[in-house]
Write a protein that holds these residues in place. Structure first.
Motif, short mmCIF file in Angstrom:
data_model
loop_
_atom_site.label_atom_id
_atom_site.label_comp_id
_atom_site.label_asym_id
_atom_site.label_seq_id
_atom_site.Cartn_x
_atom_site.Cartn_y
_atom_site.Cartn_z
N ASP A 98 0.84 -1.20 0.00
CA ASP A 98 0.00 0.00 0.00
C ASP A 98 0.89 1.25 0.00
OD1 ASP A 98 -2.01 1.84 0.24
OD2 ASP A 98 -2.40 1.46 2.37
N LEU A 99 0.90 1.95 -1.15
CA LEU A 99 1.73 3.16 -1.28
C LEU A 99 0.92 4.40 -1.64
CD1 LEU A 99 4.75 1.66 -3.27
CD2 LEU A 99 4.86 2.66 -0.97
N ALA A 100 -0.32 4.22 -2.08
CA ALA A 100 -1.08 5.35 -2.61
C ALA A 100 -2.40 5.50 -1.87
CB ALA A 100 -1.34 5.16 -4.10
N ASN A 101 -2.93 6.74 -1.92
CA ASN A 101 -4.25 7.00 -1.36
C ASN A 101 -5.31 6.84 -2.45
OD1 ASN A 101 -4.11 9.36 -2.89
ND2 ASN A 101 -3.42 10.60 -1.15
N ALA A 102 -6.56 7.14 -2.10
CA ALA A 102 -7.65 6.95 -3.05
C ALA A 102 -7.54 7.87 -4.26
CB ALA A 102 -8.99 7.17 -2.35
N ALA A 103 -6.85 8.99 -4.09
CA ALA A 103 -6.71 9.96 -5.18
C ALA A 103 -5.57 9.61 -6.12
CB ALA A 103 -6.54 11.36 -4.62
N GLY A 104 -4.84 8.54 -5.84
CA GLY A 104 -3.72 8.16 -6.69
C GLY A 104 -2.44 8.89 -6.38
N ASN A 105 -2.37 9.50 -5.20
CA ASN A 105 -1.15 10.17 -4.75
C ASN A 105 -0.51 9.36 -3.63
OD1 ASN A 105 -1.63 12.44 -6.50
ND2 ASN A 105 -3.14 13.18 -5.00
N SER A 106 0.73 9.69 -3.32
CA SER A 106 1.42 8.99 -2.24
C SER A 106 0.65 9.14 -0.93
CB SER A 106 2.84 9.54 -2.09
OG SER A 106 3.45 9.01 -0.92
N ASN A 107 0.57 8.05 -0.17
CA ASN A 107 -0.08 8.13 1.15
C ASN A 107 0.85 8.65 2.23
OD1 ASN A 107 1.64 5.95 1.62
ND2 ASN A 107 -0.02 4.42 1.59
N GLY A 108 2.07 9.00 1.85
CA GLY A 108 3.01 9.62 2.77
C GLY A 108 3.69 8.67 3.73
N LYS A 109 3.55 7.36 3.52
CA LYS A 109 4.16 6.40 4.42
C LYS A 109 5.65 6.19 4.13
CE LYS A 109 0.27 5.68 6.51
NZ LYS A 109 0.05 6.20 7.89
#
Length: 426
Positions: A277-288
């Motif tokens: 899991d690297l991305a959020n629902a918007a298709g951007n980085s989830n910051g992890k």
């Protein structure tokens, strides 16, 4: 009617009130009996003697008789308990237990797990309920059997890695500097074994680029090299944010979750696909995963798999569901306790040890789950106490004592009258 008849009236009073005293004694002696339901005596007059050719104004009774006792099924007081399998019914219904030959019914909810893993009362009668499989409640009444219950493993299908990759680290063109960093990720395979996968990051000479490679420990299996995402590159911008991902062929695939294919060898387990899991629902980085100029580190690993677990505790919900608590941190619904009710519960037959049996006067049992229809709820870690009212029982005992003494006085007074009658001949 002669004086002799009044003697028998007095005797009937003695007999009936002595039986009533037995009922009172039974109630008082069971004040501390869990789930006990008190009884009250019912009296009836004996048929009368008719004088003067059937005149309704000349009917004389011949005393009293003890007709029977009626059970009082009113709710008893509720007391907390430290045993999870102690249960109380708040409202209508009876627990259903089985002694191996047939069902009995009780309000006493003192249950334990016996040496066979079956939930039973102190007398060994097995509690009856409906088995829950895959979240579905069964329809067949059976003994609540917890022997061999365990939580099946759940293989990992997703993980989130929290890590920072040092933007100031030397790249792999400088052999004298540390250019790699490894993050361990604990995963669970299909047989419940925890396997530590390693994600090795290598700093590249291109600004903001770190190559990654996923591997399994030697002997545990391999990462399928044919899967494009099992290795690749992470691209960070000048603010340390993940902005792009390159696959094995260095083609840009954008920021998104990566699918890894793992083949396990020892112990034998099914190959599985795990999503990073690297991305959020918007298709951007989830910051992890970040690329800041700070020492490379792993700060968190979250995955959704868990190994097998053994039963470590139990809890009971208001709807009678018995939930198992397992050593792997999971909770699972195992059984739902069944309740029974009758059209005429006062017609049930007492069989001792707080048990009742069906009779022709009670009607047939209606069996269902708690909190349905007119059935009450089940309270876990709770017991229903006896519904005996001591104050009322003592008042009734005084009344019964007085009635007994008065009946005895009828006999002694009648005896005096008979003596006077005999003395008339002197």
């Amino acid at each position: 009617m002669s004086l002799i008849g009044s003697l028998f009236s007095g005797v009937s009073g003695l007999r009936s009130n002595s039986q009533a005293m037995n009922v009172i004694g039974d109630n008082i002696s069971n004040t501390n009996t869990v789930g006990f339901k008190s009884s009250r005596s019912v009296f009836g007059d004996l048929f009368s003697t008719i004088l003067n050719n059937g005149s309704v104004t000349s009917q004389i009774g011949q005393g009293t008789q003890f007709v029977g006792s009626l059970q009082d099924f009113s709710q008893g007081a509720i007391e907390n308990s430290t045993n999870a399998l102690d249960m109380a019914i708040d409202g209508q219904g009876f627990f259903v237990v089985n002694n191996g030959q047939g069902n009995f019914y009780t309000r006493a909810g003192q249950f334990r797990i016996n040496d066979n893993g079956v939930v039973a009362d102190i007398g060994g009668n097995a509690l009856q309920g409906f088995r829950i499989t895959g979240g579905t409640v069964g329809t067949t009444l059976e003994s609540v059997d917890l022997a061999g219950v365990q939580s099946a493993p759940n293989p990992s299908t997703q993980f989130t890695l929290g890590a920072n990759l040092n933007a100031a680290a030397a790249d792999d063109t400088n052999p004298d500097s540390t250019t790699t960093f490894t993050s361990p990720v604990s995963l669970v395979n299909s047989v419940g074994e925890q396997v530590i996968a390693s994600i090795t990051f290598t700093k590249k000479p291109v600004a903001g680029r770190w190559d990654y490679t996923v591997s399994l420990p030697a002997g545990n299996g391999t990462v399928n090299p044919a899967t494009p995402n099992n290795s690749g590159s992470l691209i960070f911008d000048t603010s340390g944010n993940l902005t792009d991902i390159l696959d094995q062929s260095a083609a840009s695939i954008g920021v998104g979750d990566l699918t890894l294919t793992l083949d396990f060898a020892s112990p034998a387990a099914s190959g599985q696909t795990v999503t990073w899991d690297l991305a959020n629902a918007a298709g951007n980085s989830n910051g992890k995963v970040t690329g800041f100029a700070a020492a490379s580190n792993t700060n968190s690993v979250v995955q959704n798999g868990f190994p097998t677990g053994i039963l470590t505790g139990l809890s009971v919900a208001n709807d009678g569901t018995i939930n198992g608590l397992f050593s792997n941190g999971q909770s699972e619904s195992l059984f739902q306790v069944a309740l029974a009710d009758f059209l005429a519960p006062t017609g049930l037959t007492r069989t001792g040890q707080n048990l009742f049996a069906e009779s022709g006067l009670s009607g047939q049992p209606v069996i269902a789950a708690p909190n349905t229809g007119g059935f009450g709820s089940v309270l876990g870690s709770t017991l229903e106490l006896s519904n005996v009212d001591l104050a009322q029982e003592f008042v009734t005992m005084i009344k019964t004592q007085q009635a007994f003494q008065a009946s005895a006085r009828i006999i002694t007074t009648t005896d005096d009258l008979l003596t006077e009658t005999v003395n008339l001949t002197r």
